[in-house]
Design a protein around this motif. Structure first.
Motif, short mmCIF file in Angstrom:
data_model
loop_
_atom_site.label_atom_id
_atom_site.label_comp_id
_atom_site.label_asym_id
_atom_site.label_seq_id
_atom_site.Cartn_x
_atom_site.Cartn_y
_atom_site.Cartn_z
N THR A 1 0.79 -1.28 0.06
CA THR A 1 -0.48 0.13 0.07
C THR A 1 0.56 0.89 0.15
O THR A 1 1.86 1.91 1.02
N ARG A 2 0.81 2.10 -0.96
CA ARG A 2 1.66 3.07 -1.04
C ARG A 2 0.80 4.25 -0.89
O ARG A 2 0.14 4.44 -1.91
N ARG A 3 0.98 5.31 -0.54
CA ARG A 3 1.21 6.45 -0.27
C ARG A 3 2.05 7.61 -0.45
O ARG A 3 2.71 7.77 -0.06
N VAL A 4 1.91 8.68 -1.42
CA VAL A 4 2.20 10.01 -1.94
C VAL A 4 1.40 10.82 -1.27
O VAL A 4 0.58 11.49 -2.38
N LEU A 5 1.54 11.65 -0.68
CA LEU A 5 0.49 12.98 -0.19
C LEU A 5 1.37 14.27 -0.57
O LEU A 5 2.46 14.49 0.09
N LYS A 6 0.91 15.22 -0.53
CA LYS A 6 1.75 16.23 -0.41
C LYS A 6 2.82 16.64 -1.35
O LYS A 6 3.55 17.27 -0.87
N ASP A 7 3.45 15.73 -2.11
CA ASP A 7 4.09 16.03 -2.39
C ASP A 7 4.15 15.91 -3.86
O ASP A 7 5.78 14.82 -4.53
N LEU B 1 4.78 16.96 -6.89
CA LEU B 1 5.87 17.54 -7.69
C LEU B 1 7.21 17.38 -7.52
O LEU B 1 8.34 17.76 -7.84
N ASN B 2 8.11 16.72 -6.42
CA ASN B 2 8.86 15.85 -6.03
C ASN B 2 8.98 14.36 -6.61
O ASN B 2 8.43 13.17 -6.63
N TRP B 3 9.83 14.02 -8.61
CA TRP B 3 10.04 13.06 -8.30
C TRP B 3 10.15 11.51 -7.48
O TRP B 3 10.52 10.38 -7.75
N ALA B 4 11.80 12.81 -7.12
CA ALA B 4 12.87 11.46 -6.33
C ALA B 4 11.38 11.25 -4.60
O ALA B 4 12.26 10.64 -3.93
N TYR B 5 9.90 11.80 -5.01
CA TYR B 5 9.81 10.96 -3.33
C TYR B 5 8.57 9.89 -3.63
O TYR B 5 8.04 10.03 -4.46
N TYR B 6 8.93 9.06 -3.17
CA TYR B 6 8.29 7.51 -2.91
C TYR B 6 7.07 7.61 -2.83
O TYR B 6 6.57 6.23 -2.13
N GLY B 7 7.35 8.35 -1.72
CA GLY B 7 6.23 7.89 -0.52
C GLY B 7 6.20 7.01 0.02
O GLY B 7 7.33 5.99 0.75
N GLU B 8 5.61 6.26 1.61
CA GLU B 8 5.19 5.37 2.52
C GLU B 8 3.93 3.99 1.92
O GLU B 8 3.54 4.46 1.10
N THR B 9 5.09 2.68 2.13
CA THR B 9 4.54 1.77 1.81
C THR B 9 4.15 1.38 3.13
O THR B 9 4.95 1.68 3.75
N GLU B 10 3.31 0.19 3.61
CA GLU B 10 3.10 -0.43 4.60
C GLU B 10 1.74 -1.87 3.89
O GLU B 10 1.65 -1.93 3.15
N ASP B 11 2.53 -2.99 4.87
CA ASP B 11 1.31 -4.73 5.04
C ASP B 11 0.60 -4.31 5.60
O ASP B 11 1.12 -4.32 6.80
N THR B 12 -1.03 -4.78 5.17
CA THR B 12 -1.85 -4.99 6.25
C THR B 12 -1.12 -6.35 6.76
O THR B 12 -0.47 -7.10 6.46
N ALA B 13 -1.97 -6.80 8.09
CA ALA B 13 -1.63 -7.99 8.40
C ALA B 13 -2.93 -9.51 8.13
O ALA B 13 -3.71 -8.95 7.13
N PRO B 14 -1.98 -10.31 7.99
CA PRO B 14 -3.51 -11.60 7.28
C PRO B 14 -4.53 -11.72 7.95
O PRO B 14 -5.14 -11.53 9.58
N PHE B 15 -5.79 -11.31 6.78
CA PHE B 15 -6.98 -11.17 7.25
C PHE B 15 -7.64 -12.78 6.33
O PHE B 15 -7.55 -13.08 5.33
N GLU B 16 -8.89 -13.30 7.16
CA GLU B 16 -9.14 -13.93 6.07
C GLU B 16 -10.49 -13.10 5.69
O GLU B 16 -11.19 -12.48 5.66
#
Length: 336
Positions: free
Chosen positions: A272-278, A280-295
């Motif tokens: 899950t990748r988020r790029v917020l408020k940036d 115009l910055n081509w080098a900003y890759y944002g934040e990534t995270e995974d969820t916990a396992p779920f059924e």
């Protein structure tokens, strides 16, 4: 917590066994009183019965006549979904019906009208509504974190056998009707009713299959164009299930939307990748995270239990479900 007496009608839908297993896991909420198979399914899906040998096996008529039943879960083949759901609503039961229903608009409209008159819950099996990453994404969208949304790109792909792709020929929209409905749902939740729907469904012809195994539709809005895409002939297609939401303040990408976590029925939302408020910055890759396992289906069925027990109101009301269904038929090529 109120325990609901539930019947399940059908094992013909692809999700049928998993939904029944989910209810059996949630014993504090559901008491499965009967499993009912339409005549066409008793022999066709006999191999699916063994894990449910302890559940009384009845005809649909016998199951609907049981006293003290609170709800019916409709998991038949797609062509029978709307009809069986209408019968259950007519008996005064709350209904979970797997997606998307049959192909006849007038029958679906009649089901919606009956559900409205009865005051009973009509809950459809769009499981991504309860996916934790999708829920977080929707929360951020509605809170305005991404600003004005101008584009949603939604894909749900897979690699199906030639036999399964040929099976898609029973639906006018092929893959768009079968799986594209999930992606149309995501787009409508965010953007609402489109100004125009442009269907672009076709057959890849791979393996000599003539069914429309490539589904594509563009949904035009005042400030942009969204698309739903679904392909049944894509190598590693299960890892090409992806949602991208673009707004004036940022972008959220879920990719892959589901990744197998190793235990039967357990999925993991990854990258899950988020790029917020940036933006115009081509080098900003944002934040990534995974969820916990779920059924995959537990959240969906738990929510249905809450709605049927009147502990929480279903946010996906009849008017929305009708809009979604009508828009899906347009994406399949119907002129509505």
């Amino acid at each position: 917590m109120k325990r609901l007496n539930v019947i399940q009608i059908g094992l013909g839908h692809d999700h049928a066994c998993a939904v029944l297993e989910s209810m059996l896991r949630q014993k504090e909420r559901f008491r499965v009183c009967a499993l009912a198979l339409p005549e066409c399914e008793r022999e066709k899906y006999a191999d699916r019965l063994a894990p449910f040998a302890d559940i009384p096996l009845l005809t649909p008529e016998e199951a609907l006549a049981l006293q003290g039943t609170d709800a019916a879960v409709i998991e038949t083949e797609e062509k029978n979904l709307t009809r069986c759901a209408a019968q259950a609503i007519g008996r005064g039961l709350h209904v979970h019906m797997d997606k998307p229903g049959g192909e006849t608009l007038s029958d679906f409209e009649a089901l919606i009208s009956a559900a409205k008159r009865s005051g009973k819950v009509l809950h459809l099996g769009y499981m991504y509504r309860y996916n934790p990453a999708v829920r977080d994404m929707m929360k951020r969208v509605r809170a305005g974190e991404l600003g004005e949304i101008f584009c949603v790109e939604a894909q749900m792909n897979c690699a199906l056998s030639d036999e399964k792709r040929a099976w898609l020929g029973q639906f006018r929209g092929g893959m768009m009707f079968y799986l594209g409905c999930h992606m149309v749902d995501v787009i409508l939740q965010i953007k609402g009713k489109p100004r125009e729907v442009i269907p672009m469904n076709c057959a890849t012809g791979i393996g000599g299959v003539a069914a429309k195994d490539f589904g594509m539709a563009a949904l035009r809005y005042e400030n942009g164009v969204c698309f739903a895409k679904t392909c049944g002939a894509e190598a590693s297609g299960y890892l090409r299930r992806q949602i991208v939401v673009c707004g004036s303040k940022g972008t959220i990408e879920l990719n892959p939307l589901e990744a197998y976590a190793g235990n039967t029925g357990t999925y993991l939302c990854t990258r899950t990748r988020r790029v917020l408020k940036d933006r115009l910055n081509w080098a900003y890759y944002g934040e990534t995270e995974d969820t916990a396992p779920f059924e995959r289906f537990d959240g969906m069925m738990a929510a249905f239990g809450e709605y049927a027990a009147k502990e929480r109101e279903n946010p996906f009301g009849c008017d929305y479900e009708l809009l979604l269904y009508r828009t899906l038929l347009q994406c399949c090529g119907d002129k509505i």
